[in-house]
Design a protein around this motif. Structure first.
Motif, mmCIF file in Angstrom:
data_model
loop_
_atom_site.group_PDB
_atom_site.id
_atom_site.type_symbol
_atom_site.label_atom_id
_atom_site.label_comp_id
_atom_site.label_asym_id
_atom_site.label_seq_id
_atom_site.Cartn_x
_atom_site.Cartn_y
_atom_site.Cartn_z
ATOM 1 N N PHE A 277 43.918 -75.802 48.849
ATOM 2 C CA PHE A 277 43.966 -74.407 48.398
ATOM 3 C C PHE A 277 44.549 -74.331 46.988
ATOM 4 O O PHE A 277 44.019 -73.645 46.107
ATOM 5 C CB PHE A 277 44.809 -73.593 49.375
ATOM 6 N N ILE A 281 42.818 -73.057 43.510
ATOM 7 C CA ILE A 281 43.319 -72.002 42.625
ATOM 8 C C ILE A 281 43.357 -72.501 41.191
ATOM 9 O O ILE A 281 42.927 -71.819 40.254
ATOM 10 C CB ILE A 281 44.725 -71.556 43.062
ATOM 11 N N MET A 289 38.556 -71.008 48.066
ATOM 12 C CA MET A 289 39.614 -70.023 48.257
ATOM 13 C C MET A 289 39.246 -69.040 49.349
ATOM 14 O O MET A 289 40.062 -68.736 50.227
ATOM 15 C CB MET A 289 39.889 -69.260 46.955
ATOM 16 N N PHE A 300 46.173 -66.996 61.941
ATOM 17 C CA PHE A 300 47.265 -66.032 62.089
ATOM 18 C C PHE A 300 46.967 -65.064 63.208
ATOM 19 O O PHE A 300 47.808 -64.796 64.054
ATOM 20 C CB PHE A 300 47.434 -65.232 60.790
ATOM 21 N N ARG B 136 48.316 -49.291 57.716
ATOM 22 C CA ARG B 136 47.435 -50.366 58.178
ATOM 23 C C ARG B 136 47.378 -51.491 57.139
ATOM 24 O O ARG B 136 47.499 -52.663 57.457
ATOM 25 C CB ARG B 136 46.023 -49.813 58.437
ATOM 26 N N VAL B 140 48.563 -55.397 57.650
ATOM 27 C CA VAL B 140 47.755 -56.588 57.382
ATOM 28 C C VAL B 140 48.502 -57.502 56.414
ATOM 29 O O VAL B 140 48.605 -58.707 56.607
ATOM 30 C CB VAL B 140 46.386 -56.204 56.796
ATOM 31 N N SER B 143 51.463 -59.550 57.681
ATOM 32 C CA SER B 143 51.221 -60.738 58.484
ATOM 33 C C SER B 143 50.954 -61.956 57.603
ATOM 34 O O SER B 143 50.965 -63.077 58.070
ATOM 35 C CB SER B 143 50.061 -60.504 59.453
ATOM 36 N N LEU B 144 50.726 -61.729 56.301
ATOM 37 C CA LEU B 144 50.590 -62.869 55.377
ATOM 38 C C LEU B 144 51.919 -63.085 54.662
ATOM 39 O O LEU B 144 52.493 -62.138 54.150
ATOM 40 C CB LEU B 144 49.523 -62.592 54.324
ATOM 41 N N PRO B 145 52.418 -64.326 54.600
ATOM 42 C CA PRO B 145 53.647 -64.580 53.853
ATOM 43 C C PRO B 145 53.469 -64.247 52.372
ATOM 44 O O PRO B 145 52.371 -64.391 51.824
ATOM 45 C CB PRO B 145 53.880 -66.080 54.039
ATOM 46 N N ILE B 147 54.307 -65.659 49.609
ATOM 47 C CA ILE B 147 53.883 -66.708 48.678
ATOM 48 C C ILE B 147 52.368 -66.883 48.730
ATOM 49 O O ILE B 147 51.719 -67.134 47.714
ATOM 50 C CB ILE B 147 54.614 -68.039 49.002
ATOM 51 N N LEU B 148 51.799 -66.678 49.925
ATOM 52 C CA LEU B 148 50.349 -66.804 50.073
ATOM 53 C C LEU B 148 49.634 -65.681 49.312
ATOM 54 O O LEU B 148 48.661 -65.915 48.604
ATOM 55 C CB LEU B 148 50.012 -66.741 51.567
ATOM 56 N N LEU B 151 49.928 -66.347 45.581
ATOM 57 C CA LEU B 151 49.013 -67.418 45.159
ATOM 58 C C LEU B 151 47.585 -66.900 45.059
ATOM 59 O O LEU B 151 46.857 -67.201 44.111
ATOM 60 C CB LEU B 151 49.063 -68.561 46.170
ATOM 61 N N LEU B 152 47.211 -66.095 46.052
ATOM 62 C CA LEU B 152 45.850 -65.575 46.101
ATOM 63 C C LEU B 152 45.561 -64.680 44.901
ATOM 64 O O LEU B 152 44.524 -64.810 44.235
ATOM 65 C CB LEU B 152 45.670 -64.792 47.401
ATOM 66 N N GLY B 155 45.236 -66.649 41.874
ATOM 67 C CA GLY B 155 43.938 -67.313 41.821
ATOM 68 C C GLY B 155 42.823 -66.359 41.396
ATOM 69 O O GLY B 155 41.957 -66.713 40.596
ATOM 70 N N ILE B 156 42.870 -65.112 41.928
ATOM 71 C CA ILE B 156 41.849 -64.119 41.557
ATOM 72 C C ILE B 156 41.930 -63.822 40.060
ATOM 73 O O ILE B 156 40.916 -63.768 39.364
ATOM 74 C CB ILE B 156 42.039 -62.826 42.374
ATOM 75 N N LEU B 242 62.528 -66.422 43.148
ATOM 76 C CA LEU B 242 62.131 -67.629 43.866
ATOM 77 C C LEU B 242 60.608 -67.793 43.868
ATOM 78 O O LEU B 242 60.085 -68.890 43.673
ATOM 79 C CB LEU B 242 62.641 -67.527 45.305
#
Lengths: 326, 310
Positions: A277, A281, A289, A300, B136, B140, B143-145, B147-148, B151-152, B155-156, B242
């Protein structure tokens, strides 16, 4: 109980749909897929033909439906960077991450739960203060600093353990495993410790506060008043109710482990999904990705679903509240 | 103001403010605050305090690369903590790096606060469909940490921005990535507080006076829900710093010619095995000191503002 479960299932489907829309827009609208696939010398006509063939000129909902169908049937497309099918890439990287995550989860539960119980039962002992100090360090230090410190100590200074890669692995079908060679285990120790330490402190703190709560409750006072042995009080009466939330802990930790696996895998150059991943990126490899995103979201959702359903089964109070409430 | 007046004033303030009272009696909070103040001053005055300017290519020399700290035999008095692989003075790099890290952290939190409080306040006050949609999305994302998510988004941004613009705009990319991954906490807190405030008499009075919903929300309710938000702001500042450090360490943060603390640590790891430990040690120590200080302050504020814990 049934409506509760159905409601929960509907929620999961909604989440997956939302993630699928994000992943699709990533793939379709971030950069031009055609420009990524072909070289500079491809003529405009050829590009247009390819665009038509791939259905990129169709209406967006049609494209989205096709995208979902491809994902469900396992047609993930190709990586822009390596030109390999993404399904293959993921298959080659998945075992590394699962084994790493599994070992760190085991470490965090096997050490965290007993340590949490111990510090709750004996708050005044020196060992408890020492354990709590360790958790403070575990919470405050960034994962990558812990990893670097371990590499410096056990890799650079003592030269006891390997600090990058998976070492010797054994091939079981398409699954490459670290579990059957000494070198594989030695390579696994440092990354698993790095990934497990934070989860360990989390487990320990949660178990500790849960146990403290239970120790203050009326039914435990009653057990003490009945003159039961402390052993029986702690380990038969208190522990049972402390461990119910542990199911949730494992669910909570799952997200953390997946996210911090990215960092750990980067520090130790562990060839897992997280590193894939991160590379995607860095090289703007959009298809990888989006597939990673869908895969992680699916994991999850499944884990959270299982945790919630287990909770309904384990805790009768939720079951009752759920049926009367709805 | 005479000395006597000043004493009186101080006595009144320190007795009346519970938070201040508790603060003056908590050694951990005092030490942490001292560190934060010292780091803050050092970072603001970095251009005057730092012996070199690590952003200025002409101020350092490759011949000076990897000089150890001054107390080691080969060390030089010019470079108190030694130099990195480019010959940059480590103290200067750390000062400028911490400055960048704190700036990105603070601006991201500001962004998260504006977005989160705005949405949470509106969701809590308006309710209905808007509330449902916002919550909502928050669920959603929760539920994603973080850092994820960060990162996403990083990346975008890499995909959308052309290569050279990307490095230039990295500051803003990081702010958006970190801010968007932390807004949920603020939104949930603001929404919950707004639910409590919404039915109070002063809000009804404002509504009866015919004030617009915007005015009621941002002029009347907002000042009353800021207290608990301060705690999350402090705690999340540590999280934001951090996150930035982690992204930069992973190589998707600020570019190497304008190093933040995370970038410095990333550079340093390459020299661990060849014995140049100072390149990685000092930036790491600075980062840990900064994060622990902010964390301790955040914990203190949370306990001090929560009467149930006393």
């Amino acid at each position: 109980m049934i409506p509760l479960i159905l409601n929960r299932l509907a929620q999961s489907v909604f989440v997956m749909l939302a993630v699928a829309i994000i992943a699709f827009s990533l793939f379709r609208f971030v950069g031009d897929p055609i420009a990524q696939m072909v070289g500079q010398e491809t003529s405009i006509e050829d590009q247009e033909r390819l665009r038509e063939e791939l259905g990129l000129n169709d209406a967006v909902p049609v494209q989205f439906a096709r995208f979902v169908k491809n994902m469900v049937t396992g047609h993930f497309g190709f990586s822009y960077r390596t030109r390999q099918p993404i399904g293959e890439l993921i298959k080659s990287r998945l075992p590394a991450t699962i084994e790493l995550a599994f070992v760190s989860l085991v470490i965090s539960l096997l050490v965290g739960i007993p340590a949490g119980i111990y510090t709750a039962i004996h708050p005044d002992r020196k060992t408890s203060s020492a354990l709590l100090l360790v958790t403070l360090i575990g919470v405050s230090l960034p994962t990558f600093v812990i990893g670097i410190s371990l590499i410096y100590l056990f890799g650079a200074q003592l030269a006891w353990l390997p600090t990058f890669g998976r070492g010797d692995t054994v091939q079981l079908g398409w699954w490459k495993s670290n579990f059957f060679t000494l070198d594989g285990w030695r390579s696994l120790i440092l990354p698993a410790l790095t990934l497990g330490l934070y989860q360990l402190t989390l487990t320990m703190r949660l178990v500790r506060s849960e146990m403290q709560e239970v120790l203050r409750s009326d039914y435990l006072n009653f057990a003490i008043a009945r003159g039961l042995s402390w052993r029986s009080i702690y380990y038969r009466h208190a522990l049972k109710n402390t461990l119910v939330p542990v199911v949730t802990i494992i669910g909570l930790q799952f997200g953390g482990i997946i996210a911090f696996a990215i960092v750990t895998e980067s520090v130790f150059q562990w060839p897992g999904l997280g590193l894939l991943f991160l590379e995607s990126i860095q090289f703007v490899d959009i298809p990888v990705m989006s597939v990673y995103l869908i895969l992680i979201a699916l994991l999850f959702v499944i884990v959270n679903l299982i945790v919630d359903l287990l909770y309904i089964v384990i805790d009768p109070r939720i079951r009752v509240a759920g049926t009367t409430g709805s | 103001m005479t000395v006597h007046n000043l004493q009186n004033w101080w006595r009144r303030v320190s007795l009346e403010s519970e938070v201040l009272y508790l603060f003056l009696r908590s050694p951990a909070a005092l030490i942490a605050a001292a560190f934060v103040v010292v780091i803050g001053i050092a970072v603001v005055l970095a251009p005057f305090l730092a012996p070199n300017n690590p952003y200025d290519l002409s101020s350092f020399d490759l011949l000076d690369s990897l000089i150890p700290p001054v107390w080691i035999a080969e060390g030089e008095a010019r470079f108190l903590l030694g130099t990195d692989d480019q010959g940059r003075d480590l103290i200067s790099s750390i000062l400028y790096g911490a400055r960048l890290s704190i700036m990105i952290g603070a601006v991201s939190i500001l962004f998260a606060v504006v977005l989160g409080v705005g949405l949470g306040l509106a969701a809590g006050y308006l309710g209905g469909r808007f509330d449902m949609i916002v919550m909502r999305i928050a669920d959603v994302q929760l539920s994603l940490p973080a850092i994820l998510t960060a990162l996403l988004i990083d990346g975008i941004a890499r995909g959308i921005l052309p290569g050279d613009a990307h490095d230039r705009l990295m500051f803003f990319v990081l702010v958006v990535a970190i801010g968007l991954s932390l807004w949920v906490n603020f939104a949930r807190m603001a929404r919950a507080s707004t639910f409590v405030e919404r039915n109070k008499e002063y809000v009804q009075a404002a509504e009866i006076m015919g004030l617009s919903p915007w005015r009621v929300m941002f002029v009347h309710i907002l000042p009353n829900i800021l207290g608990p938000l301060m705690v999350i702001m402090t705690v999340d500042l540590a999280v934001a710093i951090l996150l930035e450090a982690t992204l930069s360490f992973l190589g998707v943060g600020v570019p190497a010619d304008q190093p933040s603390l995370g970038t410095l640590i990333r550079i340093g790891t390459s020299y661990m095995f060849s014995g140049e430990w100072w390149v990685v040690l000092f930036p790491s120590a600075a980062l840990i000191l900064l994060i622990i200080s902010v964390n301790v302050l955040g914990d203190f504020l949370r306990d001090a503002l929560n009467p149930r814990l006393r």
